[in-house]
Write an enzyme that holds these catalytic residues in place. Structure first.
Site, short mmCIF file in Angstrom:
data_model
loop_
_atom_site.label_atom_id
_atom_site.label_comp_id
_atom_site.label_asym_id
_atom_site.label_seq_id
_atom_site.Cartn_x
_atom_site.Cartn_y
_atom_site.Cartn_z
N LYS A 169 0.82 -1.22 0.00
CA LYS A 169 0.00 0.00 0.00
C LYS A 169 0.85 1.27 0.00
O LYS A 169 0.64 2.16 -0.81
CB LYS A 169 -0.84 -0.05 1.28
CG LYS A 169 -2.11 0.68 1.25
CD LYS A 169 -3.00 0.31 2.42
CE LYS A 169 -2.32 -0.22 3.65
NZ LYS A 169 -2.20 0.67 4.77
N ARG A 197 -10.45 3.04 8.47
CA ARG A 197 -10.23 1.65 8.86
C ARG A 197 -11.54 0.95 9.22
O ARG A 197 -11.56 -0.25 9.37
CB ARG A 197 -9.32 1.57 10.08
CG ARG A 197 -7.90 2.00 9.83
CD ARG A 197 -7.10 0.89 9.16
NE ARG A 197 -5.92 0.49 9.87
CZ ARG A 197 -4.71 1.01 9.73
NH1 ARG A 197 -4.51 1.99 8.87
NH2 ARG A 197 -3.69 0.56 10.39
N ARG A 213 10.23 -7.01 6.51
CA ARG A 213 10.15 -5.58 6.17
C ARG A 213 11.05 -4.72 7.07
O ARG A 213 11.11 -4.92 8.27
CB ARG A 213 8.69 -5.13 6.30
CG ARG A 213 8.45 -3.71 5.94
CD ARG A 213 7.01 -3.45 5.67
NE ARG A 213 6.27 -3.08 6.86
CZ ARG A 213 5.05 -2.53 6.83
NH1 ARG A 213 4.46 -2.31 5.68
NH2 ARG A 213 4.43 -2.23 7.93
N ARG A 238 10.03 -2.31 12.26
CA ARG A 238 9.14 -1.48 13.06
C ARG A 238 8.73 -2.23 14.32
O ARG A 238 8.60 -3.46 14.28
CB ARG A 238 7.88 -1.16 12.23
CG ARG A 238 7.99 0.18 11.55
CD ARG A 238 6.90 0.41 10.58
NE ARG A 238 5.58 0.04 11.07
CZ ARG A 238 4.49 0.20 10.36
NH1 ARG A 238 4.56 0.70 9.15
NH2 ARG A 238 3.31 -0.15 10.83
N ARG A 290 -3.20 -7.28 13.88
CA ARG A 290 -3.57 -6.25 12.90
C ARG A 290 -4.37 -6.86 11.75
O ARG A 290 -5.31 -6.25 11.24
CB ARG A 290 -2.31 -5.55 12.37
CG ARG A 290 -1.81 -4.48 13.34
CD ARG A 290 -0.32 -4.27 13.25
NE ARG A 290 0.11 -3.68 12.01
CZ ARG A 290 1.38 -3.70 11.59
NH1 ARG A 290 2.31 -4.28 12.31
NH2 ARG A 290 1.71 -3.13 10.46
#
Ligand code: AMP
Length: 222
Positions: free
Chosen positions: A31, A100, A132, A164, A175
């Site tokens: 995204k 969301r 990532r 992260r 999530r």
């Protein structure tokens, strides 16, 4: 896409009207990368709620804790922040990270031209997110499909790359659960408004990008 193609792409949109786009999809669907590419291609701004909220979290421990736990922040915090940023985008925007849920979609109250949904299986999401890395300075993202030229360093600004805090398997699963429970209702909300453009998010970033451009290109006039 070269400048001539770009002009013809934009030339067939409603004249002088900025393109206002929402991009949706689970974390790891690409995204952020696609939003950046689209913003650059169309000369509009990329507004990322995760980055806006992480910036806020530097000064607010409660917000940081909620983000690290993978929880959604309350709409009273998110929506005014998003609206303020979108209203500054006179040439248009690609909104990434909101709405969301349907409550946020209804509260947004801003005209939208297209809602792009990046379609990808959960298994692939977990695989992508576990590898990532993000630049601590400019927030650029790297992964298996897009490794940095020098290991651990950002191609754009040379700063350190890190995982992260919320990219650990437990938080990723949480999530994804939140995503499936809430965000899919948002998709249906925009589907009913005939704004939803579903795009296959598998393959290289350039391939996905071509599919997006095709999905938002207006039909040729007869
Ligand atoms: P993201 O970078 O989009 O994965 O967002 C990181 C975190 O920021 C999320 O896990 C949430 O805690 C928070 N967040 C981002 N966007 C929103 C939103 N639209 N509504 C509520 N919380 C959000």
């Amino acid at each position: 896409m070269n400048i001539l193609k770009k002009q013809s792409f934009l030339g067939s949109q409603r004249s002088e009207t900025p393109l206002q786009i929402i991009i949706m999809g689970p974390q790891g669907s690409g995204k952020g990368t696609q939003a950046e590419m689209l913003a650059r291609e169309l000369g509009i701004r990329h507004v990322c709620t995760g980055d806006l909220l992480r910036e806020m979290a530097q000064k607010d421990a409660k917000i940081k804790e909620a983000i690290d736990r993978g929880e959604l922040l309350p709409p009273e915090i998110v929506i005014p922040l998003v609206r303020k940023n979108l209203m500054e985008c006179r040439k248009g925007f690609v909104l990434d990270g909101a709405p969301r849920n349907t409550e946020q979609a209804q509260m947004l109250g801003i005209h939208i031209d297209h809602v792009i949904y990046l379609d990808i299986p959960d298994k692939k999401v977990i695989e992508r997110l576990s590898s990532r890395l993000q630049c601590m300075e400019c927030r650029a993202i790297y992964g298996k499909d897009m490794p940095p030229k020098v290991q651990g360093k950002c191609d754009k600004c040379g700063s350190e790359l890190r995982h992260r805090d919320d990219d650990n398997p437990e938080t990723i699963r949480k999530r994804l659960k939140v995503f499936h429970e809430e965000t899919e209702k948002v998709m249906k909300y925009y589907e009913r408004k005939r704004l939803l453009r579903k795009v296959d998010a598998s393959g290289k970033p350039e391939e996905v990008f071509e599919r997006i451009l095709k999905a938002i290109k207006p039909p040729a006039r007869l």
